[in-house]
Design an enzyme around this catalytic site. Structure first.
Site, PDB file in Angstrom:
ATOM      1  N   GLU A 262       0.845  -1.162   0.090  1.00 28.23           N
ATOM      2  CA  GLU A 262      -0.137  -0.088  -0.127  1.00 28.23           C
ATOM      3  C   GLU A 262       0.936   1.257   0.067  1.00 28.23           C
ATOM      4  O   GLU A 262       0.298   2.267   0.305  1.00 28.23           O
ATOM      5  CB  GLU A 262      -0.920  -0.106   1.203  1.00 28.23           C
TER       6      GLU A 262
ATOM      7  N   LYS B  15     -15.989  -1.449   2.785  1.00 26.25           N
ATOM      8  CA  LYS B  15     -15.031  -1.792   1.752  1.00 26.25           C
ATOM      9  C   LYS B  15     -16.173  -2.405   0.936  1.00 26.25           C
ATOM     10  O   LYS B  15     -16.853  -3.451   0.977  1.00 26.25           O
ATOM     11  CB  LYS B  15     -14.168  -2.887   2.135  1.00 26.25           C
TER      12      LYS B  15
END
Length: 434
Positions: A210, A343
Protein backbone atom coordinates in the site's frame (compact mmCIF):
# COMPACT_ATOMS: atom_id res chain seq x y z
CA UNK A 1 -31.49 5.16 -20.48
CA UNK A 2 -30.96 1.42 -20.53
CA UNK A 3 -27.87 -0.74 -20.90
CA UNK A 4 -26.95 -1.74 -24.45
CA UNK A 5 -23.93 -3.96 -23.78
CA UNK A 6 -21.86 -5.37 -20.90
CA UNK A 7 -18.43 -6.89 -21.34
CA UNK A 8 -16.17 -8.18 -18.55
CA UNK A 9 -12.50 -9.08 -18.81
CA UNK A 10 -9.67 -10.26 -16.58
CA UNK A 11 -7.05 -7.61 -15.75
CA UNK A 12 -4.26 -7.51 -13.15
CA UNK A 13 -4.37 -5.68 -9.85
CA UNK A 14 -1.52 -3.83 -8.13
CA UNK A 15 -0.10 -7.09 -6.77
CA UNK A 16 -0.05 -8.82 -10.15
CA UNK A 17 -3.11 -10.92 -9.34
CA UNK A 18 -6.06 -11.19 -11.72
CA UNK A 19 -9.23 -9.25 -11.03
CA UNK A 20 -12.44 -8.37 -12.86
CA UNK A 21 -13.01 -5.29 -15.01
CA UNK A 22 -16.41 -4.49 -16.50
CA UNK A 23 -17.26 -2.23 -19.45
CA UNK A 24 -20.91 -1.19 -19.54
CA UNK A 25 -22.39 0.68 -22.50
CA UNK A 26 -25.41 2.97 -22.80
CA UNK A 27 -26.28 5.54 -25.46
CA UNK A 28 -24.14 7.96 -23.40
CA UNK A 29 -20.95 5.92 -23.90
CA UNK A 30 -18.77 3.35 -22.14
CA UNK A 31 -18.45 3.10 -18.36
CA UNK A 32 -15.59 1.08 -16.91
CA UNK A 33 -15.13 -0.30 -13.40
CA UNK A 34 -12.50 -2.58 -11.85
CA UNK A 35 -12.81 -4.60 -8.66
CA UNK A 36 -10.21 -4.57 -5.84
CA UNK A 37 -9.11 -7.50 -3.68
CA UNK A 38 -7.81 -7.89 -0.10
CA UNK A 39 -4.88 -9.79 1.46
CA UNK A 40 -6.16 -10.08 5.02
CA UNK A 41 -9.79 -11.03 4.46
CA UNK A 42 -12.49 -11.56 7.06
CA UNK A 43 -14.12 -14.99 7.21
CA UNK A 44 -17.53 -13.34 7.02
CA UNK A 45 -16.89 -11.49 3.72
CA UNK A 46 -18.87 -12.03 0.51
CA UNK A 47 -17.17 -14.63 -1.67
CA UNK A 48 -14.58 -13.48 -4.17
CA UNK A 49 -14.69 -16.11 -6.91
CA UNK A 50 -11.28 -17.45 -7.97
CA UNK A 51 -10.74 -20.20 -10.56
CA UNK A 52 -8.60 -22.47 -8.39
CA UNK A 53 -6.71 -23.72 -11.47
CA UNK A 54 -3.17 -23.97 -10.10
CA UNK A 55 -1.65 -24.07 -13.59
CA UNK A 56 -2.83 -20.51 -14.22
CA UNK A 57 -1.95 -17.50 -12.05
CA UNK A 58 -1.31 -19.92 -9.15
CA UNK A 59 -5.03 -20.63 -8.90
CA UNK A 60 -6.02 -16.96 -8.62
CA UNK A 61 -7.56 -16.54 -12.08
CA UNK A 62 -10.95 -14.84 -12.40
CA UNK A 63 -12.17 -16.37 -15.66
CA UNK A 64 -15.18 -17.93 -13.91
CA UNK A 65 -16.30 -14.58 -12.49
CA UNK A 66 -15.75 -12.89 -15.88
CA UNK A 67 -17.80 -15.63 -17.58
CA UNK A 68 -20.61 -15.13 -15.07
CA UNK A 69 -20.82 -11.47 -16.10
CA UNK A 70 -20.60 -12.17 -19.83
CA UNK A 71 -22.77 -15.30 -19.95
CA UNK A 72 -25.16 -15.11 -16.98
CA UNK A 73 -25.64 -11.49 -15.93
CA UNK A 74 -25.24 -9.39 -19.12
CA UNK A 75 -28.06 -10.74 -21.31
CA UNK A 76 -30.58 -10.96 -18.45
CA UNK A 77 -29.82 -7.44 -17.28
CA UNK A 78 -30.02 -5.92 -20.78
CA UNK A 79 -33.31 -7.76 -21.40
CA UNK A 80 -34.86 -6.07 -18.34
CA UNK A 81 -34.29 -2.59 -19.86
CA UNK A 82 -33.67 -1.05 -16.42
CA UNK A 83 -32.69 2.60 -16.42
CA UNK A 84 -29.08 2.92 -15.22
CA UNK A 85 -30.19 5.44 -12.59
CA UNK A 86 -32.13 2.67 -10.85
CA UNK A 87 -29.12 1.40 -8.91
CA UNK A 88 -31.17 -0.40 -6.28
CA UNK A 89 -33.38 -2.25 -8.77
CA UNK A 90 -30.38 -3.41 -10.79
CA UNK A 91 -28.40 -4.52 -7.74
CA UNK A 92 -31.38 -6.41 -6.30
CA UNK A 93 -31.97 -8.09 -9.66
CA UNK A 94 -28.36 -9.35 -9.68
CA UNK A 95 -28.62 -10.54 -6.07
CA UNK A 96 -31.77 -12.49 -6.93
CA UNK A 97 -30.07 -13.99 -9.99
CA UNK A 98 -27.19 -15.12 -7.78
CA UNK A 99 -29.55 -16.38 -5.09
CA UNK A 100 -26.92 -17.12 -2.42
CA UNK A 101 -26.32 -15.46 0.94
CA UNK A 102 -22.68 -14.56 0.19
CA UNK A 103 -22.70 -14.18 -3.63
CA UNK A 104 -20.93 -17.52 -4.03
CA UNK A 105 -22.70 -18.45 -7.28
CA UNK A 106 -21.43 -15.58 -9.45
CA UNK A 107 -18.82 -14.19 -7.05
CA UNK A 108 -18.92 -10.78 -5.36
CA UNK A 109 -16.21 -9.72 -7.83
CA UNK A 110 -18.59 -10.33 -10.76
CA UNK A 111 -21.63 -8.59 -9.23
CA UNK A 112 -19.64 -5.64 -7.88
CA UNK A 113 -17.94 -4.98 -11.23
CA UNK A 114 -21.34 -4.53 -12.87
CA UNK A 115 -22.74 -2.58 -9.91
CA UNK A 116 -19.88 -0.04 -9.96
CA UNK A 117 -20.14 0.40 -13.74
CA UNK A 118 -23.91 0.94 -13.44
CA UNK A 119 -23.31 3.66 -10.85
CA UNK A 120 -20.91 5.50 -13.16
CA UNK A 121 -23.41 5.19 -16.03
CA UNK A 122 -26.19 6.49 -13.77
CA UNK A 123 -24.20 9.65 -13.00
CA UNK A 124 -23.62 10.26 -16.71
CA UNK A 125 -27.29 9.67 -17.45
CA UNK A 126 -28.22 12.39 -14.94
CA UNK A 127 -25.41 14.62 -16.20
CA UNK A 128 -23.91 14.99 -12.72
CA UNK A 129 -20.54 14.04 -11.21
CA UNK A 130 -20.33 10.53 -9.73
CA UNK A 131 -20.07 11.86 -6.15
CA UNK A 132 -23.29 13.83 -6.60
CA UNK A 133 -25.14 10.78 -7.96
CA UNK A 134 -23.93 8.73 -4.96
CA UNK A 135 -25.04 11.50 -2.56
CA UNK A 136 -28.49 11.40 -4.20
CA UNK A 137 -28.65 7.60 -3.84
CA UNK A 138 -27.78 8.02 -0.14
CA UNK A 139 -30.25 10.88 0.34
CA UNK A 140 -27.65 13.56 1.15
CA UNK A 141 -27.94 17.20 0.08
CA UNK A 142 -24.35 17.88 1.12
CA UNK A 143 -21.11 16.38 -0.06
CA UNK A 144 -17.98 16.36 2.13
CA UNK A 145 -14.27 15.96 1.41
CA UNK A 146 -12.77 13.36 3.76
CA UNK A 147 -9.72 13.46 5.95
CA UNK A 148 -7.23 11.00 4.44
CA UNK A 149 -5.66 8.26 6.59
CA UNK A 150 -2.26 7.55 5.05
CA UNK A 151 -0.88 4.09 5.77
CA UNK A 152 2.81 4.97 6.00
CA UNK A 153 4.24 2.03 7.97
CA UNK A 154 3.23 -1.50 6.96
CA UNK A 155 3.42 -4.71 8.96
CA UNK A 156 1.23 -7.79 9.36
CA UNK A 157 0.16 -9.68 6.24
CA UNK A 158 1.09 -6.68 4.07
CA UNK A 159 4.82 -6.79 4.74
CA UNK A 160 7.82 -9.06 4.98
CA UNK A 161 9.01 -7.64 8.32
CA UNK A 162 8.32 -9.04 11.80
CA UNK A 163 5.89 -6.28 12.79
CA UNK A 164 2.59 -7.88 13.84
CA UNK A 165 0.28 -4.89 13.48
CA UNK A 166 -0.66 -4.25 9.87
CA UNK A 167 -0.93 -0.49 9.40
CA UNK A 168 0.27 2.68 11.09
CA UNK A 169 -1.50 5.71 9.67
CA UNK A 170 -1.35 9.49 9.86
CA UNK A 171 -4.54 11.58 9.66
CA UNK A 172 -3.97 15.33 9.07
CA UNK A 173 -7.22 16.38 10.76
CA UNK A 174 -5.82 19.87 11.47
CA UNK A 175 -5.56 20.71 7.76
CA UNK A 176 -7.93 23.38 6.48
CA UNK A 177 -8.81 21.55 3.25
CA UNK A 178 -8.10 18.33 1.37
CA UNK A 179 -5.25 19.80 -0.69
CA UNK A 180 -3.47 20.83 2.50
CA UNK A 181 -4.10 17.41 4.05
CA UNK A 182 -2.40 15.83 1.01
CA UNK A 183 0.59 18.13 1.32
CA UNK A 184 0.98 17.46 5.04
CA UNK A 185 0.70 13.71 4.43
CA UNK A 186 3.29 13.76 1.65
CA UNK A 187 5.73 15.90 3.66
CA UNK A 188 5.50 13.61 6.69
CA UNK A 189 5.94 10.60 4.38
CA UNK A 190 9.18 12.04 2.96
CA UNK A 191 10.44 12.92 6.44
CA UNK A 192 9.60 9.40 7.59
CA UNK A 193 11.64 7.99 4.72
CA UNK A 194 14.68 9.96 5.88
CA UNK A 195 14.17 8.99 9.52
CA UNK A 196 13.96 5.28 8.61
CA UNK A 197 16.95 5.51 6.26
CA UNK A 198 19.09 7.16 8.94
CA UNK A 199 18.15 4.58 11.57
CA UNK A 200 17.89 1.30 9.64
CA UNK A 201 19.73 1.84 6.35
CA UNK A 202 18.63 2.44 2.78
CA UNK A 203 16.98 -0.92 2.10
CA UNK A 204 14.60 -0.30 5.01
CA UNK A 205 12.70 2.21 2.84
CA UNK A 206 11.37 -0.35 0.36
CA UNK A 207 7.60 0.02 0.18
CA UNK A 208 4.83 -2.49 0.91
CA UNK A 209 1.62 -3.30 -0.98
CA UNK A 210 0.00 0.00 0.00
CA UNK A 211 3.00 2.27 -0.46
CA UNK A 212 4.03 2.44 3.19
CA UNK A 213 7.49 1.58 4.48
CA UNK A 214 8.16 -1.83 5.99
CA UNK A 215 11.35 -1.48 8.05
CA UNK A 216 12.44 -4.66 9.80
CA UNK A 217 11.21 -3.80 13.26
CA UNK A 218 9.42 -6.07 15.71
CA UNK A 219 8.15 -3.74 18.42
CA UNK A 220 4.91 -1.95 17.53
CA UNK A 221 5.77 1.07 19.67
CA UNK A 222 8.94 1.44 17.59
CA UNK A 223 6.68 2.15 14.59
CA UNK A 224 4.82 4.77 16.66
CA UNK A 225 8.14 6.32 17.71
CA UNK A 226 9.21 6.60 14.05
CA UNK A 227 5.91 8.31 13.20
CA UNK A 228 6.20 10.71 16.11
CA UNK A 229 9.72 11.72 15.00
CA UNK A 230 8.68 12.19 11.36
CA UNK A 231 5.63 14.27 12.33
CA UNK A 232 7.81 16.52 14.50
CA UNK A 233 10.50 16.87 11.83
CA UNK A 234 7.84 17.87 9.28
CA UNK A 235 6.54 20.47 11.74
CA UNK A 236 2.97 19.19 12.17
CA UNK A 237 2.61 17.77 15.70
CA UNK A 238 -0.53 19.88 16.26
CA UNK A 239 -2.23 18.87 13.00
CA UNK A 240 -1.88 15.09 12.89
CA UNK A 241 -3.34 12.16 14.77
CA UNK A 242 -2.25 8.54 14.43
CA UNK A 243 -4.45 5.64 13.37
CA UNK A 244 -3.68 1.93 13.45
CA UNK A 245 -5.06 -1.15 11.76
CA UNK A 246 -3.98 -4.05 13.92
CA UNK A 247 -5.73 -6.80 11.88
CA UNK A 248 -5.59 -8.91 15.05
CA UNK A 249 -7.44 -11.86 13.47
CA UNK A 250 -4.20 -12.56 11.61
CA UNK A 251 -2.38 -13.39 14.85
CA UNK A 252 -5.16 -14.85 17.00
CA UNK A 253 -4.24 -18.35 18.13
CA UNK A 254 -6.12 -20.61 20.52
CA UNK A 255 -8.00 -17.74 22.16
CA UNK A 256 -4.86 -15.61 22.60
CA UNK A 257 -2.73 -13.20 20.56
CA UNK A 258 0.78 -13.74 19.19
CA UNK A 259 2.59 -10.45 18.61
CA UNK A 260 5.53 -12.28 17.03
CA UNK A 261 3.44 -14.46 14.70
CA UNK A 262 5.92 -14.37 11.83
CA UNK A 263 8.55 -16.22 13.90
CA UNK A 264 8.52 -19.96 14.74
CA UNK A 265 5.54 -20.72 16.96
CA UNK A 266 5.89 -20.50 20.74
CA UNK A 267 2.66 -20.51 22.81
CA UNK A 268 4.62 -19.23 25.84
CA UNK A 269 4.67 -15.74 24.33
CA UNK A 270 0.92 -15.50 23.55
CA UNK A 271 -0.97 -12.77 25.40
CA UNK A 272 -4.63 -12.46 26.42
CA UNK A 273 -7.16 -10.01 25.00
CA UNK A 274 -6.94 -8.02 28.25
CA UNK A 275 -3.16 -7.73 27.98
CA UNK A 276 -3.48 -6.63 24.36
CA UNK A 277 -6.08 -4.04 25.41
CA UNK A 278 -3.64 -2.69 28.02
CA UNK A 279 -0.96 -2.40 25.32
CA UNK A 280 -3.34 -0.28 23.21
CA UNK A 281 -4.09 1.91 26.22
CA UNK A 282 -0.35 2.52 26.64
CA UNK A 283 -0.16 3.54 22.95
CA UNK A 284 -3.08 5.96 23.42
CA UNK A 285 -1.37 7.45 26.47
CA UNK A 286 2.08 7.79 24.91
CA UNK A 287 1.19 8.85 21.36
CA UNK A 288 -1.62 10.71 19.58
CA UNK A 289 -3.33 7.40 18.67
CA UNK A 290 -6.99 8.25 18.09
CA UNK A 291 -8.20 5.39 15.88
CA UNK A 292 -7.62 1.63 16.16
CA UNK A 293 -9.05 -0.81 13.64
CA UNK A 294 -9.56 -4.54 14.29
CA UNK A 295 -7.87 -4.48 17.73
CA UNK A 296 -9.11 -8.05 18.39
CA UNK A 297 -10.12 -11.18 16.50
CA UNK A 298 -13.25 -11.01 14.34
CA UNK A 299 -15.14 -13.32 16.73
CA UNK A 300 -13.66 -12.21 20.07
CA UNK A 301 -16.74 -10.10 20.84
CA UNK A 302 -16.09 -9.85 24.59
CA UNK A 303 -12.66 -8.24 24.10
CA UNK A 304 -14.10 -5.71 21.61
CA UNK A 305 -16.96 -4.68 23.90
CA UNK A 306 -14.74 -4.33 26.95
CA UNK A 307 -12.15 -2.23 25.11
CA UNK A 308 -14.63 0.08 23.34
CA UNK A 309 -16.32 0.84 26.68
CA UNK A 310 -12.97 1.66 28.27
CA UNK A 311 -11.58 4.15 25.71
CA UNK A 312 -12.83 7.34 24.07
CA UNK A 313 -11.04 6.90 20.75
CA UNK A 314 -12.40 5.61 17.45
CA UNK A 315 -12.59 1.79 17.40
CA UNK A 316 -13.07 0.58 13.83
CA UNK A 317 -14.64 -2.72 12.80
CA UNK A 318 -13.35 -4.27 9.58
CA UNK A 319 -12.94 -8.05 9.84
CA UNK A 320 -15.50 -7.80 12.66
CA UNK A 321 -18.22 -6.22 10.53
CA UNK A 322 -17.11 -6.89 6.90
CA UNK A 323 -19.47 -4.16 5.62
CA UNK A 324 -22.31 -6.63 6.24
CA UNK A 325 -25.56 -5.20 7.69
CA UNK A 326 -26.16 -8.34 9.79
CA UNK A 327 -22.71 -8.18 11.38
CA UNK A 328 -23.03 -4.40 11.85
CA UNK A 329 -26.35 -4.86 13.65
CA UNK A 330 -24.74 -7.46 15.92
CA UNK A 331 -21.83 -5.11 16.70
CA UNK A 332 -24.26 -2.25 17.42
CA UNK A 333 -26.20 -4.41 19.88
CA UNK A 334 -23.02 -5.58 21.63
CA UNK A 335 -21.50 -2.06 21.56
CA UNK A 336 -18.40 -3.73 20.13
CA UNK A 337 -17.04 -0.76 18.19
CA UNK A 338 -18.00 2.76 17.12
CA UNK A 339 -16.89 3.02 13.49
CA UNK A 340 -17.44 0.97 10.34
CA UNK A 341 -14.73 0.33 7.78
CA UNK A 342 -16.58 0.39 4.46
CA UNK A 343 -15.15 -1.79 1.69
CA UNK A 344 -17.39 -2.18 -1.33
CA UNK A 345 -15.96 -5.57 -2.25
CA UNK A 346 -16.65 -7.06 1.18
CA UNK A 347 -20.39 -6.80 0.59
CA UNK A 348 -20.34 -6.76 -3.21
CA UNK A 349 -22.73 -4.08 -4.48
CA UNK A 350 -23.19 -0.31 -4.38
CA UNK A 351 -26.70 -0.53 -2.90
CA UNK A 352 -25.61 -2.77 -0.03
CA UNK A 353 -22.58 -0.55 0.63
CA UNK A 354 -24.84 2.51 0.98
CA UNK A 355 -27.19 0.51 3.21
CA UNK A 356 -24.31 -0.59 5.46
CA UNK A 357 -23.06 3.00 5.69
CA UNK A 358 -26.50 4.39 6.60
CA UNK A 359 -27.02 1.67 9.20
CA UNK A 360 -23.73 2.54 10.89
CA UNK A 361 -24.36 6.30 10.73
CA UNK A 362 -27.91 5.96 12.08
CA UNK A 363 -26.48 4.22 15.15
CA UNK A 364 -24.08 7.08 15.84
CA UNK A 365 -21.03 5.33 14.41
CA UNK A 366 -18.34 6.89 12.27
CA UNK A 367 -17.60 5.40 8.84
CA UNK A 368 -14.24 5.15 7.11
CA UNK A 369 -14.19 4.27 3.40
CA UNK A 370 -11.34 1.94 2.44
CA UNK A 371 -9.35 0.58 -0.47
CA UNK A 372 -8.00 -3.00 -0.51
CA UNK A 373 -4.35 -4.02 -0.60
CA UNK A 374 -4.81 -5.36 -4.15
CA UNK A 375 -6.03 -2.22 -5.94
CA UNK A 376 -6.52 -0.96 -9.50
CA UNK A 377 -6.46 2.47 -11.11
CA UNK A 378 -10.25 2.72 -10.60
CA UNK A 379 -11.13 5.81 -8.52
CA UNK A 380 -14.73 4.94 -7.56
CA UNK A 381 -14.12 5.05 -3.79
CA UNK A 382 -12.95 8.69 -3.99
CA UNK A 383 -16.38 9.73 -5.28
CA UNK A 384 -18.05 7.30 -2.89
CA UNK A 385 -16.52 8.83 0.24
CA UNK A 386 -17.50 12.35 -0.87
CA UNK A 387 -21.07 11.33 -1.72
CA UNK A 388 -21.59 9.31 1.45
CA UNK A 389 -20.16 12.17 3.58
CA UNK A 390 -18.30 9.74 5.84
CA UNK A 391 -15.47 12.20 6.52
CA UNK A 392 -12.58 9.73 6.34
CA UNK A 393 -10.88 7.53 3.75
CA UNK A 394 -7.89 5.24 3.87
CA UNK A 395 -6.36 4.39 0.53
CA UNK A 396 -2.68 3.87 1.26
CA UNK A 397 0.40 6.04 1.44
CA UNK A 398 1.00 9.02 -0.88
CA UNK A 399 3.00 6.59 -3.05
CA UNK A 400 2.13 4.04 -5.80
CA UNK A 401 -0.19 5.15 -8.58
CA UNK A 402 -3.10 2.89 -7.66
CA UNK A 403 -3.22 4.71 -4.28
CA UNK A 404 -2.61 8.22 -5.65
CA UNK A 405 -5.34 7.69 -8.26
CA UNK A 406 -7.91 8.02 -5.45
CA UNK A 407 -6.19 10.91 -3.65
CA UNK A 408 -5.72 12.82 -6.92
CA UNK A 409 -9.39 12.33 -7.78
CA UNK A 410 -10.30 13.81 -4.38
CA UNK A 411 -8.15 16.85 -5.15
CA UNK A 412 -9.97 17.25 -8.48
CA UNK A 413 -13.34 16.99 -6.73
CA UNK A 414 -12.32 19.65 -4.19
CA UNK A 415 -11.20 21.91 -7.03
CA UNK A 416 -14.47 21.36 -8.92
CA UNK A 417 -16.57 22.17 -5.84
CA UNK A 418 -14.61 25.39 -5.35
CA UNK A 419 -16.10 27.60 -2.63
CA UNK A 420 -18.74 24.93 -1.92
CA UNK A 421 -16.10 22.38 -0.86
CA UNK A 422 -16.37 21.30 2.77
CA UNK A 423 -13.51 19.41 4.41
CA UNK A 424 -14.27 17.07 7.34
CA UNK A 425 -11.07 17.90 9.25
CA UNK A 426 -11.50 17.61 13.02
CA UNK A 427 -15.09 16.39 12.50
CA UNK A 428 -13.76 13.32 10.67
CA UNK A 429 -15.70 10.96 12.95
CA UNK A 430 -19.03 12.75 12.65
CA UNK A 431 -19.11 15.29 9.81
CA UNK A 432 -22.04 17.67 9.89
CA UNK A 433 -24.35 16.41 7.13
CA UNK A 434 -27.49 17.96 5.66
Amino acid sequence: MSITKIHAREILDSRGNPTVEVDLYTAKGRFRAAVPSGASTGVHEALELRDGDKSRYLGKGTVKAVDHVNKDIAAKLIEKKFSVVDQEKIDHFMLELDGTENKSKFGANAILGVSLAVCKAGAAEKGVPLYRHIADLAGHKDVILPCPAFNVINGGSHAGNKLAMQEFMILPIGASNFHEAMRIGAEVYHNLKNVIKAKYGKDATNVGDEGGFAPNILENNEALELLKTAIEKAGYPDKIIIGMDVAASEFYKAGKYDLDFKSPDDPARYITGDQLGDLYKSFIKGYPVQSIEDPFDQDDWAAWTKFTAAVDIQVVGDDLTVTNPKRIQQAVEKKACNCLLLKVNQIGSVTESIKACKLAQSNGWGVMVSHRSGETEDTFIADLVVGLCTGQIKTGAPCRSERLAKYNQLMRIEEELGAKAKFAGKDYRHPKIN
